[in-house]
Motif scaffolding. Structure first.
Motif, PDB file in Angstrom:
ATOM      1  N   ILE A   1       0.994  -1.109   0.075  1.00 38.50           N
ATOM      2  CA  ILE A   1       0.277   0.262   0.429  1.00 38.50           C
ATOM      3  C   ILE A   1       1.160   1.288  -0.141  1.00 38.50           C
TER       4      ILE A   1
ATOM      5  N   ASP B   1       0.281   5.162   0.320  1.00 39.46           N
ATOM      6  CA  ASP B   1      -0.017   6.760   0.263  1.00 39.46           C
ATOM      7  C   ASP B   1       0.220   7.202   1.376  1.00 39.46           C
TER       8      ASP B   1
ATOM      9  N   ARG C   1      -3.307   4.408   5.277  1.00 38.29           N
ATOM     10  CA  ARG C   1      -2.147   3.445   5.180  1.00 38.29           C
ATOM     11  C   ARG C   1      -2.860   2.331   6.154  1.00 38.29           C
TER      12      ARG C   1
ATOM     13  N   LEU D   1      -6.665   0.127   5.411  1.00 34.03           N
ATOM     14  CA  LEU D   1      -6.161  -0.966   4.621  1.00 34.03           C
ATOM     15  C   LEU D   1      -5.537  -1.758   4.897  1.00 34.03           C
ATOM     16  N   ALA D   2      -4.025  -1.976   5.778  1.00 36.08           N
ATOM     17  CA  ALA D   2      -3.505  -2.626   6.082  1.00 36.08           C
ATOM     18  C   ALA D   2      -3.704  -3.465   7.141  1.00 36.08           C
TER      19      ALA D   2
ATOM     20  N   SER E   1       3.266  -1.450   3.786  1.00 35.01           N
ATOM     21  CA  SER E   1       2.963  -0.154   3.605  1.00 35.01           C
ATOM     22  C   SER E   1       4.026   0.409   3.146  1.00 35.01           C
TER      23      SER E   1
ATOM     24  N   ILE F   1      -1.399  -1.330  -4.497  1.00 33.96           N
ATOM     25  CA  ILE F   1      -2.647  -0.083  -3.817  1.00 33.96           C
ATOM     26  C   ILE F   1      -1.996   1.329  -3.796  1.00 33.96           C
TER      27      ILE F   1
ATOM     28  N   ASP G   1      -1.732   5.576  -3.746  1.00 33.13           N
ATOM     29  CA  ASP G   1      -2.574   6.927  -3.914  1.00 33.13           C
ATOM     30  C   ASP G   1      -2.035   7.279  -5.131  1.00 33.13           C
TER      31      ASP G   1
END
Length: 481
Positions: A43, A45, A51, A54-55, A67, A87, A89
């Protein structure tokens, strides 16, 4: 501990295995959790809250989730570990997500990419998709939206992975058919039917050419497991590379490891890995395999992360592993872990009753493959076949029938000619009237027979290359025709 004696028949048909194809493709549409357990996600972001959110959500589903706040930080993480899904941004400090050229243009370590943005700009979305994005999500979003996008990406990735293994499987596949009327074969079918659905390890032992891989394939095909069957010859991989081949590696793990690579255990996720010639495995690698059996996880070379696996292990050897254990060549604890079920395959000379069925089967099959007429088998032919010692077992029988079809001669005629050439007694030595070529052939064939048809081993004893030995056999076959 169950010991099973069996008789079997080899089918090397190149016909497409339709049930196998359906089985693997159906497994992709279901996307079982067992197959997604080994997926890795990164991830990227600059918002710590996003972060962490989502993590936390993805860590419940996947084995490895990391991340980063910037592209540079993400690239450092990616340089030491491969990720299946990124993923990212779009708007990030420094370089934007669309400017992450290392990930977008890396064909060797290609990852699926989901771009996120808080700006509903159609042009940005088009640019992202053209740059190689697999999906595009607008912020703010519900978790279900992200999970659906992730599932789509992972399903596509698993399909690609399994299609790769399907091609490998079909290219290496030898469809097995256990036929005949012997008690050993009937017993074998019952054993396979009973133990195939279990996750227990199986150790198959027998001489070279008895069909150990065919038994392993039958166990897999009747197991109901959705993953691939991955055969590995432990004796054909150098000790320096076997750990990387089985478990994979990350970039920079050793000299020449420019990128990350998945191992064969990962490709066998949800299926069966067949470790042929397990007795050839180096002791250091035996320790690593024991750890896999105990913890059900692997660690790619150079990685600090464990990856959970769901793989059924079937091993095979033509060595006496108990003797190898006593001699210190094989770990005792690994032997016990592999030897949950011991299937002993008897040599062909101990099940002569099955030779007739095998002979007719190979004759029909090879005649189609070679485009030749079938040889007419007489009672004398079949009796001669049943009387042979067959040191090379089923493999040797098949090769013999193939030779007869190519030369257009039945076995009786072949052996009559061969016996006129090979009549020396051990005491008398070779007849004085023999040519040097006859003596050479007699000696070579005796050495090959002594090594149970293993030409590579015979070549080492004779001090020649395997290629030279194959050339000699080809010359003798041409002379006979």
């Amino acid at each position: 501990m169950a010991k099973v004696s069996i008789a079997l028949k080899i089918n090397v048909s190149i016909t497409l295995n339709i049930p196998l194809v359906k089985k693997i493709l159906m497994s992709q549409s279901k996307s079982p959790a067992k197959q997604t357990a080994a997926v890795s996600v990164l991830i990227v972001d600059d918002e710590p809250g996003m972060r962490g959110f989502l993590a936390k959500a993805l860590s419940k589903r996947f084995a490895l989730v990391e991340s980063a706040a910037t592209i540079d930080e993400a690239e450092q993480i990616r340089s030491r570990c491969h990720f299946d899904l990124l993923i990212v941004d779009i708007r990030l400090p420094g370089r934007s997500g669309i400017e992450w050229h290392e990930a977008l243009s890396d064909t060797e370590r290609r990852s699926d990419i989901i771009f996120m943005t808080g700006y509903a700009d159609l042009e940005v979305a088009i640019t992202a998709l053209r740059a190689g994005a697999s999906d595009f999500i607008l912020k703010p979003f519900h978790l279900d939206q992200m999970l659906q996008a992730v599932d789509r990406c992972i399903e596509r990735r698993l399909l690609k992975r399994q299609n790769l293994m399907l091609k490998r499987e079909l290219s290496l596949s030898q469809a097995s058919s256990i036929i005949g009327t012997s008690d050993a074969m009937m017993n074998l079918k019952q054993i396979i039917e009973r133990v195939a659905p279990t996750p227990s390890a199986v150790l198959i032992q027998g001489e070279s050419g008895t069909g150990k891989e065919l038994v392993a394939r039958a166990l897999h095909q009747q197991s109901g497991r959705q993953g691939a069957f991955v055969p590995v010859n432990c004796g054909s991989i150098s000790p320096e590379l076997i750990e990387s081949e089985l478990f994979g590696h990350v970039a920079g793990a050793f000299t020449g490891a420019k990128g990350s690579r998945e191992g064969l255990f990962s490709f066998a996720s949800g299926g069966t890995i067949f470790l042929d010639e397990i007795g050839e495995m180096p002791l250091q690698m035996q320790t690593a395999l024991l750890r896999v059996l105990e913890q059900r996880s692997i660690r790619p070379v150079g990685s600090e992360k464990e990856v959970a696996i769901d793989v059924r292990i079937v091993a095979a050897t033509n060595r006496d592993l108990e003797q190898e254990v006593d001699q210190g060549n094989f770990r005792r604890d690994l032997f016990y872990r592999l030897n949950v079920l011991d299937i002993q395959i008897p040599p062909l000379r101990e099940r002569a009753d099955d030779i007739v069925d095998l002979t007719y089967f190979f004759t029909r099959q090879l005649a189609v493959e070679l485009g030749t007429n079938e040889v007419t088998w007489t009672h004398e032919d079949l009796q001669l076949l049943q009387a042979q010692p067959w040191p090379g077992n089923i493999r040797e029988l098949r090769n013999m029938i193939e030779r007869c079809l190519l030369l257009g001669k039945p076995p009786a005629e072949y052996w009559k000619k061969s016996n006129t050439v090979q009549e020396p007694s051990p005491e008398a030595g070779y007849p004085l009237q023999w040519t040097l070529k006859q003596v050479e052939r007699q000696h070579v064939e005796q050495v090959v027979d002594a090594h149970q048809g293993n030409k590579s081993a015979a070549a080492r004893v004779l001090g020649v290359s395997r290629k030279t030995l194959d050339r000699k056999y080809k010359e003798w076959q041409q002379e006979e025709s």
